[in-house]
Design an enzyme around this catalytic site. Structure first.
Site, short mmCIF file in Angstrom:
data_model
loop_
_atom_site.label_atom_id
_atom_site.label_comp_id
_atom_site.label_asym_id
_atom_site.label_seq_id
_atom_site.Cartn_x
_atom_site.Cartn_y
_atom_site.Cartn_z
N SER A 35 0.83 -1.21 0.00
CA SER A 35 0.00 0.00 0.00
C SER A 35 0.86 1.25 0.00
O SER A 35 1.96 1.27 0.57
CB SER A 35 -0.86 -0.01 1.26
OG SER A 35 -1.41 1.26 1.50
N TYR A 66 -2.03 -0.92 10.78
CA TYR A 66 -2.26 -1.49 9.44
C TYR A 66 -1.05 -1.21 8.54
O TYR A 66 -0.52 -2.11 7.89
CB TYR A 66 -3.53 -0.86 8.82
CG TYR A 66 -3.60 -1.01 7.33
CD1 TYR A 66 -3.95 -2.22 6.75
CD2 TYR A 66 -3.29 0.07 6.48
CE1 TYR A 66 -3.99 -2.36 5.37
CE2 TYR A 66 -3.33 -0.07 5.10
CZ TYR A 66 -3.68 -1.28 4.56
OH TYR A 66 -3.70 -1.43 3.20
N LYS A 112 2.01 -3.75 6.64
CA LYS A 112 2.46 -3.75 5.23
C LYS A 112 3.98 -3.55 5.18
O LYS A 112 4.68 -4.22 4.42
CB LYS A 112 1.74 -2.67 4.44
CG LYS A 112 0.24 -2.87 4.32
CD LYS A 112 -0.10 -4.09 3.47
CE LYS A 112 -1.58 -4.35 3.37
NZ LYS A 112 -1.91 -5.62 2.71
#
Ligand code: UFG
Length: 361
Positions: free
Chosen positions: A140, A164, A168
């Site tokens: 991302s 989050y 990643k």
């Protein structure tokens, strides 16, 4: 090729499964349907002209023999994964399965670390055991945090503000370590770290699209649910950013283009010697649009009014984020082709034809 896809029924996963089938590949999907429905893959099969499915009783719930097999299972569980890999020889994997809500990740960080890292560990272990070492990972733009300059290129410093985002970033680092170690041990990995900017839109048929659980967090599904009458009005989070109109700028990318980026990545890896180790790619258009730009484009493209109000900034949002897609063009031969008007029209077609998403189906 035969590609194993974790999270194949999700928003980006389902569009990618369709793109793989259309490119002549076969697909094995494993999904626990925690934020998706098998119906998405039934529709994918129909769009790809696959005919009737063989319905299964065990983990393999649907099968279009030789084309698409759908497993219900947990990508964090090696047994479930092994069952899916046992369906046939796998040439590469695309790893989508994971949790993706930034705000929720602050509330339940351990769940995010467990699921996002746990699925990656299990997948890599099974792949390594089977000698399948071509992998595309769903990363991302969040790994760039608030960039020092724009457009973002792949070698910018990486930092991120949420659990989050950290999942990643950690996974990217882990996969890079794996690739370095693999090269020394004669187990060469080819890994694509695909950094998505803001995926929006839907397949132009209106049959598959984004169907988030509960109230959407992201701009496009929220906006289309307002216009279709499921939600009252859109809150524009902040109009005091240092941008042309005061609202935050993002690089929106059509999900069908994004799906094509995955096909190009696994195809590029398959070409001998063209690639070694882990490579990061921005999957972006290079164009920045503000929230008000999106609203104006949506109204112009669909003829629908978007009821909205200005609200305070949302915690954690960056001012502006857009990227150079030059590396993906150079190494993968990929570029986003669909413009903002197509993103708006296709999102709206999906929402209008499926006001309740996939519903109870
Ligand atoms: N926005 C609104 N109102 C809403 C929803 C969003 O004004 O109801 C604004 C946001 O403030 C932001 C823009 O619309 O300025 C885009 O917001 P999204 O939530 O659609 O997307 P984000 O850019 O916040 O998040 C996306 C991905 C994340 C990823 C992040 C990293 O969804 O997975 O980019 O840049 F982490």
């Amino acid at each position: 090729m035969q590609i194993l896809v974790t999270g194949g029924a999700g928003f980006i996963g389902s569009h990618t499964v369709l793109a793989l089938l259309e490119a002549g590949h076969s697909v094995i999907s494993i999904d626990n349907f925690s934020n998706s429905k098998p119906e998405a893959l039934r529709r994918v099969a129909k769009l790809a002209g696959l005919g009737e499915a063989v319905e299964g009783a065990g983990a393999k719930i649907l099968d279009w023999p030789g084309k698409l097999a759908v497993f219900r299972g947990d990508a964090g569980n090696e047994q479930d994964l092994s069952a899916a890999f046992a369906h046939g020889k796998v040439d590469a994997a695309i790893h989508f399965a994971g949790l993706k809500a930034v705000g929720e990740s602050v509330q339940i960080p351990m769940k995010y670390y467990e699921v996002n890292l746990g699925t990656t560990f299990a997948l890599v272990r099974v792949m390594d055991r089977l000698g399948v070492r071509n992998l595309a990972f769903s990363s991302s733009a969040t790994v760039y945090g608030n960039p020092d300059s724009l457009p973002i290129v792949e070698d910018f410093p990486l930092r991120t503000a949420s659990p989050y985002g950290r999942t990643k970033l950690f996974i990217e680092d882990i996969l890079c370590d794996l690739a370095v170690a693999g090269a020394k041990q004669n187990k060469p990995w080819k890994i694509a770290l695909l950094r998505y900017f803001n995926p929006v839109g839907a397949h132009e048929s209106g049959r598959i699209g984004e169907d988030p659980n509960g109230i959407p967090n992201n701009l496009f599904p929220f906006l289309t649910q307002v216009v279709v009458g499921r939600l009252k009005e859109l809150s524009v989070f902040g109009n005091d950013y240092p941008t042309a109109d005061g609202t935050a700028v993002r690089d929106y990318i059509h999900v069908v283009d994004l799906a094509d980026g995955h096909v190009k990545a696994v195809e590029a890896m398959a070409k001998a010697d063209s690639w070694t180790g882990a490579e990061a790619f921005n999957l972006a258009t290079g164009n920045g649009n503000s929230v008000l730009d999106v609203i104006k484009n949506f109204e112009a493209a669909t003829g629908k009014k978007v009821p909205y109000k200005i609200a305070p900034r949302r915690a954690g949002d960056v001012t502006a984020c857009y990227a150079s897609p030059a590396k993906a063009k150079r190494m993968l031969g990929w570029e986003g082709k669909r413009d903002m008007a197509a993103m708006c029209v296709d999102s709206w077609r999906w929402q209008q034809q499926n006001p309740q998403g996939y519903g109870a189906s």
